[in-house]
Every structure is written in structure tokens, then in C-alpha cells.
Design a protein around this motif. Sequence first.
Motif, PDB file in Angstrom:
ATOM      1  N   ASN A   6       0.827  -1.209   0.000  1.00 62.61           N
ATOM      2  CA  ASN A   6       0.000   0.000   0.000  1.00 62.61           C
ATOM      3  C   ASN A   6       0.859   1.257   0.000  1.00 62.61           C
ATOM      4  OD1 ASN A   6      -2.304  -1.473  -0.054  1.00 62.61           O
ATOM      5  ND2 ASN A   6      -2.796  -1.252   2.121  1.00 62.61           N
ATOM      6  N   TYR A   9       2.325   1.756  -3.449  1.00 64.81           N
ATOM      7  CA  TYR A   9       1.336   2.238  -4.420  1.00 64.81           C
ATOM      8  C   TYR A   9       0.943   3.690  -4.159  1.00 64.81           C
ATOM      9  CZ  TYR A   9       0.530  -1.778  -7.372  1.00 64.81           C
ATOM     10  OH  TYR A   9       0.699  -2.754  -8.325  1.00 64.81           O
ATOM     11  N   CYS A  12       3.772   5.875  -5.228  1.00 62.29           N
ATOM     12  CA  CYS A  12       3.850   5.866  -6.697  1.00 62.29           C
ATOM     13  C   CYS A  12       2.779   6.781  -7.285  1.00 62.29           C
ATOM     14  CB  CYS A  12       3.689   4.436  -7.182  1.00 62.29           C
ATOM     15  SG  CYS A  12       3.645   4.237  -8.949  1.00 62.29           S
ATOM     16  N   SER A  13       1.568   6.703  -6.744  1.00 58.84           N
ATOM     17  CA  SER A  13       0.520   7.543  -7.336  1.00 58.84           C
ATOM     18  C   SER A  13       0.703   9.015  -6.985  1.00 58.84           C
ATOM     19  CB  SER A  13      -0.876   7.040  -6.977  1.00 58.84           C
ATOM     20  OG  SER A  13      -1.059   7.148  -5.608  1.00 58.84           O
ATOM     21  N   LYS A 170       2.530  -7.381  -8.859  1.00 59.42           N
ATOM     22  CA  LYS A 170       2.207  -6.070  -8.290  1.00 59.42           C
ATOM     23  C   LYS A 170       3.338  -5.046  -8.377  1.00 59.42           C
ATOM     24  CE  LYS A 170      -1.932  -7.112  -6.677  1.00 59.42           C
ATOM     25  NZ  LYS A 170      -2.180  -8.349  -7.461  1.00 59.42           N
ATOM     26  N   ASP A 197       1.527   0.529 -14.731  1.00 61.10           N
ATOM     27  CA  ASP A 197       1.025   1.322 -13.594  1.00 61.10           C
ATOM     28  C   ASP A 197       1.604   0.865 -12.265  1.00 61.10           C
ATOM     29  OD1 ASP A 197      -0.705   2.906 -15.165  1.00 61.10           O
ATOM     30  OD2 ASP A 197      -2.098   1.213 -15.290  1.00 61.10           O
ATOM     31  N   THR A 198       2.303  -0.247 -12.271  1.00 62.03           N
ATOM     32  CA  THR A 198       2.841  -0.761 -11.003  1.00 62.03           C
ATOM     33  C   THR A 198       4.024   0.095 -10.561  1.00 62.03           C
ATOM     34  OG1 THR A 198       4.369  -2.186 -12.186  1.00 62.03           O
ATOM     35  CG2 THR A 198       2.281  -3.174 -11.546  1.00 62.03           C
ATOM     36  N   PRO A 199       4.282   0.180  -9.244  1.00 65.34           N
ATOM     37  CA  PRO A 199       5.502   0.845  -8.799  1.00 65.34           C
ATOM     38  C   PRO A 199       6.720   0.177  -9.450  1.00 65.34           C
ATOM     39  CG  PRO A 199       4.039   0.468  -6.937  1.00 65.34           C
ATOM     40  CD  PRO A 199       3.436  -0.254  -8.104  1.00 65.34           C
TER      41      PRO A 199
END
Length: 251
Positions: A6, A9, A12-13, A170, A197-199
Motif C-alpha cells: 500500500n 502504491y 507511486c501515485s 504487483k 502502472d505498477t511501482p
Amino acid sequence: MKMILNSMYENCSNGKKSFAVLLDPDKLNLDILQEKIDAINSATVDYIFVGGTIIGTDFMDTLLLQLQEKTFVPKIIFPGNGLHINNKADGILYLSLISGRNPEFLIGQHVVSAPILKRSKLEILSTGYILVDGGKPTTASYISNTAPLPNDKPEIAVATAVAGEMLGLKLIYLDSGSGAQIPVSESIIQAVKKHTDTPLIVGGGINSLQKASKALAAGADIIVVGNAIEENPNFLFEMASLVNSYNHSVA
Ligand code: 1GP
């Protein structure tokens, strides 16, 4: 709770970069370890990766115990094989070597270790592991009996990473191998970042701030450094402040 995944992610976002220090149990002893832990605690280190392709000493357990007692930084096993599973860590990179075609490292080790991992409290971080040619043969490519991906073929790297993502992995880890002469090229990092889109974890041969900056600018979310810190302990602080200032400059 998938605490580590988490956080990766979320960062990353938000475009927040992270710094991971790789500790190889074979290159440590209790004397130098204390110094390392002090450095990790006083700099901004986001993750500690623990492992190596081959671990020849019995220091892994002591290392993890010391880290467990002395730092809150998440400890993630970076395994060479199923023998490296250890419950004293917080998580494990469940690596599928998707740049290779050796079933043992694509699924074999995973099947053997799955029952043990299922019973453990380790957070499982399923990772598409992509070895990229770093200019010389690496222990990882030799032991895994796989060819690394060419460093000038972003299209192959993209297809590989996208396949890994579509298979449900992931994280993607682009690694030119420990002590690589040439780190993963910016064109590969950029292309993989653009199409997934994954880290994105990037490591191998990052031994200068210039190389680290290039990897960050190209799109790496997590930069891993091992060798260069063993050679120059001060590089840990330099890397931590580079990642920090990068995060502040884009905030
Ligand atoms: C290797 O990505 C890691 O698997 C780190 O490499 O030791 O060259 O920093 P270095």
C-alpha cells in the motif's frame, strides 16, 4: 493488511520517490552492522532489502533480528531462492524472473516455498523481476541460467513488464545486477514506466548521484543501492538527501 505494498502504491501515485538500501548478509558482521543501522535511522531510508543471489554465511538471521530490534524501516527479503525465507522480516519480494525462460525461477521455487510463505506472517510482494544487461555477467544471470534483457531494447522490456503486470504481478523490478558496470538505461526505465502502472523498482550499478538522478528522472519509483554503500558508507546519506530533495522539488 498489505502495509508495504500500500505504501509503495500510494507513493507511486503521488509521484513520491523512495530509497531502498540493499544489505547483503555475506558482507556484514556485527561491528559494521551497528554503524549501518545508525546511518539508516538517521537518514531517510524507506525500505531495507535483505538478501543476495547466494548467501554463504549464517548471518541472515542475526542481521534480521538486529534490524527488527533497532529500526522501524520495513525489512524486505530480496531472495535468491526459497532457502532465504525468514520470518523476522516484514515482507518478501516474491520474484518471478520474467526476463528469463527458466521455469525454476518463473514458478518452480514459488511452488516449493508457497506452503511455507502461506503460514508465515511475511507480506508477499509479487514482483516481475527483469534482469537487464549491465555490461558484464552477473551472479544472478549465471545462477538463474538466464540471459539478461538487452539494455538497448526498450520495446522488449515494455512487452516483458506489461506481460508481468497483466499476469497480476504487483511490482516491476528492473535490475542490471549487483555491481553492474552499466545501470538500467534511461530509455528502458522511461518506456516501462510509461506503459505500466505498477511501482517501478530500479537497481544495479547505481554508484553515483548522477546515475541515481537519471534513474529517478526517467521514472524509477524506488531506487535500490547496495554495493556503492558498502564501498562508501557516506553514499547512503547522499542518496537519501538526493531522493528527499527530488521529492521536495516536485512537491
Ligand atoms: C542488485 O539492485 C541491486 O540486485 C543493487 O545493486 O549492489 O549494484 O547497488 P548494487
